[in-house]
Design a protein around this motif. Sequence first.
Motif, PDB file in Angstrom:
ATOM      1  N   MET A   1       0.824  -1.221   0.000  1.00  0.00           N
ATOM      2  CA  MET A   1       0.000   0.000   0.000  1.00  0.00           C
ATOM      3  C   MET A   1       0.847   1.256   0.000  1.00  0.00           C
ATOM      4  SD  MET A   1      -3.399  -0.579   2.204  1.00  0.00           S
ATOM      5  CE  MET A   1      -2.484  -0.891   3.697  1.00  0.00           C
ATOM      6  N   GLY A   2       2.150   1.034   0.364  1.00  0.00           N
ATOM      7  CA  GLY A   2       3.068   2.161   0.445  1.00  0.00           C
ATOM      8  C   GLY A   2       3.090   2.988  -0.828  1.00  0.00           C
ATOM      9  N   PHE A   7       1.907   7.882  -4.133  1.00  0.00           N
ATOM     10  CA  PHE A   7       1.242   8.518  -5.282  1.00  0.00           C
ATOM     11  C   PHE A   7       0.421   9.726  -4.812  1.00  0.00           C
ATOM     12  CE2 PHE A   7       1.020   4.172  -7.625  1.00  0.00           C
ATOM     13  CZ  PHE A   7       2.264   4.373  -8.185  1.00  0.00           C
ATOM     14  N   TRP A   8      -0.323   9.505  -3.724  1.00  0.00           N
ATOM     15  CA  TRP A   8      -1.158  10.610  -3.218  1.00  0.00           C
ATOM     16  C   TRP A   8      -0.292  11.762  -2.703  1.00  0.00           C
ATOM     17  CZ3 TRP A   8      -6.071  11.466  -4.159  1.00  0.00           C
ATOM     18  CH2 TRP A   8      -6.900  10.399  -4.488  1.00  0.00           C
ATOM     19  N   ALA A   9       0.761  11.403  -1.950  1.00  0.00           N
ATOM     20  CA  ALA A   9       1.615  12.440  -1.366  1.00  0.00           C
ATOM     21  C   ALA A   9       2.290  13.259  -2.463  1.00  0.00           C
ATOM     22  CB  ALA A   9       2.659  11.797  -0.456  1.00  0.00           C
ATOM     23  N   GLY A  62     -17.501   4.238   1.289  1.00  0.00           N
ATOM     24  CA  GLY A  62     -16.250   4.005   0.571  1.00  0.00           C
ATOM     25  C   GLY A  62     -15.178   3.505   1.518  1.00  0.00           C
ATOM     26  N   VAL A  63     -14.124   2.970   0.947  1.00  0.00           N
ATOM     27  CA  VAL A  63     -12.918   2.698   1.736  1.00  0.00           C
ATOM     28  C   VAL A  63     -11.729   3.135   0.898  1.00  0.00           C
ATOM     29  CG1 VAL A  63     -12.640   0.266   0.982  1.00  0.00           C
ATOM     30  CG2 VAL A  63     -11.613   1.026   3.133  1.00  0.00           C
ATOM     31  N   GLU A  64     -10.810   3.812   1.569  1.00  0.00           N
ATOM     32  CA  GLU A  64      -9.649   4.368   0.870  1.00  0.00           C
ATOM     33  C   GLU A  64      -8.499   4.461   1.879  1.00  0.00           C
ATOM     34  OE1 GLU A  64      -8.481   5.414  -2.236  1.00  0.00           O
ATOM     35  OE2 GLU A  64      -6.732   5.825  -0.990  1.00  0.00           O
ATOM     36  N   VAL A  65      -7.319   4.001   1.452  1.00  0.00           N
ATOM     37  CA  VAL A  65      -6.203   3.974   2.393  1.00  0.00           C
ATOM     38  C   VAL A  65      -5.593   5.358   2.613  1.00  0.00           C
ATOM     39  CG1 VAL A  65      -4.402   3.441   0.702  1.00  0.00           C
ATOM     40  CG2 VAL A  65      -4.173   2.628   3.033  1.00  0.00           C
ATOM     41  N   SER A  66      -5.798   6.262   1.639  1.00  0.00           N
ATOM     42  CA  SER A  66      -5.119   7.557   1.733  1.00  0.00           C
ATOM     43  C   SER A  66      -5.999   8.629   2.380  1.00  0.00           C
ATOM     44  CB  SER A  66      -4.704   8.030   0.333  1.00  0.00           C
ATOM     45  OG  SER A  66      -4.338   9.391   0.394  1.00  0.00           O
ATOM     46  N   GLU A  67      -5.503   9.125   3.486  1.00  0.00           N
ATOM     47  CA  GLU A  67      -6.178  10.241   4.167  1.00  0.00           C
ATOM     48  C   GLU A  67      -6.179  11.475   3.257  1.00  0.00           C
ATOM     49  OE1 GLU A  67      -4.025  11.163   7.717  1.00  0.00           O
ATOM     50  OE2 GLU A  67      -5.007  13.115   7.907  1.00  0.00           O
ATOM     51  N   CYS A 101     -11.164   5.264   6.298  1.00  0.00           N
ATOM     52  CA  CYS A 101      -9.767   5.465   5.937  1.00  0.00           C
ATOM     53  C   CYS A 101      -8.963   4.301   6.512  1.00  0.00           C
ATOM     54  CB  CYS A 101      -9.245   6.790   6.495  1.00  0.00           C
ATOM     55  SG  CYS A 101      -7.565   7.129   5.951  1.00  0.00           S
ATOM     56  N   GLY A 102      -8.471   3.453   5.621  1.00  0.00           N
ATOM     57  CA  GLY A 102      -7.710   2.293   6.075  1.00  0.00           C
ATOM     58  C   GLY A 102      -7.689   1.240   4.996  1.00  0.00           C
ATOM     59  N   ASP A 103      -7.368   0.029   5.422  1.00  0.00           N
ATOM     60  CA  ASP A 103      -7.137  -1.067   4.479  1.00  0.00           C
ATOM     61  C   ASP A 103      -8.444  -1.811   4.167  1.00  0.00           C
ATOM     62  OD1 ASP A 103      -6.173  -3.156   3.010  1.00  0.00           O
ATOM     63  OD2 ASP A 103      -4.944  -4.015   4.619  1.00  0.00           O
ATOM     64  N   PHE A 104      -8.770  -1.886   2.892  1.00  0.00           N
ATOM     65  CA  PHE A 104      -9.945  -2.645   2.440  1.00  0.00           C
ATOM     66  C   PHE A 104      -9.989  -4.037   3.079  1.00  0.00           C
ATOM     67  CE2 PHE A 104     -11.079  -6.039  -0.588  1.00  0.00           C
ATOM     68  CZ  PHE A 104     -12.428  -5.795  -0.756  1.00  0.00           C
ATOM     69  N   PHE A 105      -8.812  -4.683   3.200  1.00  0.00           N
ATOM     70  CA  PHE A 105      -8.783  -6.061   3.662  1.00  0.00           C
ATOM     71  C   PHE A 105      -9.094  -6.176   5.158  1.00  0.00           C
ATOM     72  CE2 PHE A 105      -6.258  -6.010  -0.238  1.00  0.00           C
ATOM     73  CZ  PHE A 105      -6.922  -7.005  -0.962  1.00  0.00           C
TER      74      PHE A 105
HETATM   75  C1  LIG Z   1      -6.417   3.399  -9.208  1.00  0.00           C
HETATM   76  S1  LIG Z   1      -7.028   4.218  -7.813  1.00  0.00           S
HETATM   77  C2  LIG Z   1      -8.777   4.232  -8.188  1.00  0.00           C
HETATM   78  C3  LIG Z   1      -9.579   5.130  -7.305  1.00  0.00           C
HETATM   79  C4  LIG Z   1     -11.069   5.213  -7.665  1.00  0.00           C
HETATM   80  N1  LIG Z   1     -11.697   3.910  -7.714  1.00  0.00           N
HETATM   81  C5  LIG Z   1     -11.283   5.970  -8.931  1.00  0.00           C
HETATM   82  O1  LIG Z   1     -11.987   5.464  -9.812  1.00  0.00           O
HETATM   83  O2  LIG Z   1     -10.794   7.097  -9.060  1.00  0.00           O
HETATM   84  C6  LIG Z   1      -6.892   2.984  -6.545  1.00  0.00           C
HETATM   85  C7  LIG Z   1      -7.119   3.533  -5.153  1.00  0.00           C
HETATM   86  O3  LIG Z   1      -7.110   2.472  -4.216  1.00  0.00           O
HETATM   87  C8  LIG Z   1      -6.473   2.883  -3.024  1.00  0.00           C
HETATM   88  N2  LIG Z   1      -6.031   1.641  -2.364  1.00  0.00           N
HETATM   89  C9  LIG Z   1      -5.092   0.778  -2.824  1.00  0.00           C
HETATM   90  N3  LIG Z   1      -5.011  -0.293  -2.013  1.00  0.00           N
HETATM   91  C10 LIG Z   1      -5.918  -0.107  -1.015  1.00  0.00           C
HETATM   92  C11 LIG Z   1      -6.321  -0.869   0.107  1.00  0.00           C
HETATM   93  N4  LIG Z   1      -5.767  -2.074   0.393  1.00  0.00           N
HETATM   94  N5  LIG Z   1      -7.285  -0.388   0.909  1.00  0.00           N
HETATM   95  C12 LIG Z   1      -7.870   0.819   0.642  1.00  0.00           C
HETATM   96  N6  LIG Z   1      -7.530   1.595  -0.420  1.00  0.00           N
HETATM   97  C13 LIG Z   1      -6.572   1.135  -1.240  1.00  0.00           C
HETATM   98  C14 LIG Z   1      -5.371   3.813  -3.523  1.00  0.00           C
HETATM   99  O4  LIG Z   1      -4.922   4.716  -2.537  1.00  0.00           O
HETATM  100  C15 LIG Z   1      -6.057   4.510  -4.689  1.00  0.00           C
HETATM  101  O5  LIG Z   1      -6.684   5.699  -4.280  1.00  0.00           O
END
Ligand SMILES: C[S@@+](CC[C@H](N)C(=O)[O-])C[C@H]1O[C@@H](n2cnc3c(N)ncnc32)[C@H](O)[C@@H]1O
Length: 218
Positions: A1-2, A7-9, A62-67, A101-105
């Motif tokens: 996930m790093g 990418f976001w930073a 939603g779930v998203e790892v990046s704050e 905000c965190g890991d989907f898994f």
């Molecule tokens: C290619 S982007 C797509 C974002 C969005 N679905 C869109 O259509 O714009 C993938 C996103 O998944 C997030 N991401 C990757 N692995 C993740 C995880 N294990 N848990 C939560 N978010 C994750 C990334 O930070 C990134 O924002």
Amino acid sequence: MGNWLEFWANNETNWHSDVVTQELEKYLGLLKLESGDTVFVPLCGKSLDMIYMLNRGFSVIGVEVSEIGIKQFFHENGLDFTISQVGEFDLYSAKNIEIYCGDFFSLTSKHLCGVKAVFDRKSLIALDRNLRQKYVKHLNDIISLGVRILLITLHYPKHQMSGPPFSVDKSEVESLFSMAFNYQELKPFQDIENGLKLARSGVDYIENAAYCLQKVRE
Ligand SMILES: C[S@@+](CC[C@H](N)C(=O)[O-])C[C@H]1O[C@@H](n2cnc3c(N)ncnc32)[C@H](O)[C@@H]1O
């Protein structure tokens, strides 16, 4: 996930689109939602598709790892939000929308209470092959029977680019989902914006596909 956090930073979010996904507008009806129903958007980034669904009268989880991504989403769309702690997640909430905000898994079915449908654009295809299997298995574990998924994928000659986005063809979609889902392949489509971005990476062709799936077995 790093990598994603980097990418976001570094503001390298070229997957983000400034327009709503056309296939969402076209196929949302296939999800057979009623007003007020909740749609889950895994790996949601700051997708404007979530705003589209809110404007159509649905709720979104939603779930998203990046704050950074989540904060940009709320700020750029003028939504006031609150933050609370739910287990290991920070939960960002505004009217009719909650983003973990965190890991989907680490999500469980408890986090997705009441979810009637899933919208996956650039989520499955953001993950490498091993993670894709894990992703579908986990998604299957946390959604209820009957939930429909609108899935957008693309494929290209794999030897020409390593991804992300990763190439996911129809046979892979079948093998990933067939254990628990019925599926319908929708009309292939052109995605000019992404097509141009990927063409610059040197791939000969890109085929975009959409699927409507429904969980029919546990
Ligand atoms: C290619 S982007 C797509 C974002 C969005 N679905 C869109 O259509 O714009 C993938 C996103 O998944 C997030 N991401 C990757 N692995 C993740 C995880 N294990 N848990 C939560 N978010 C994750 C990334 O930070 C990134 O924002």
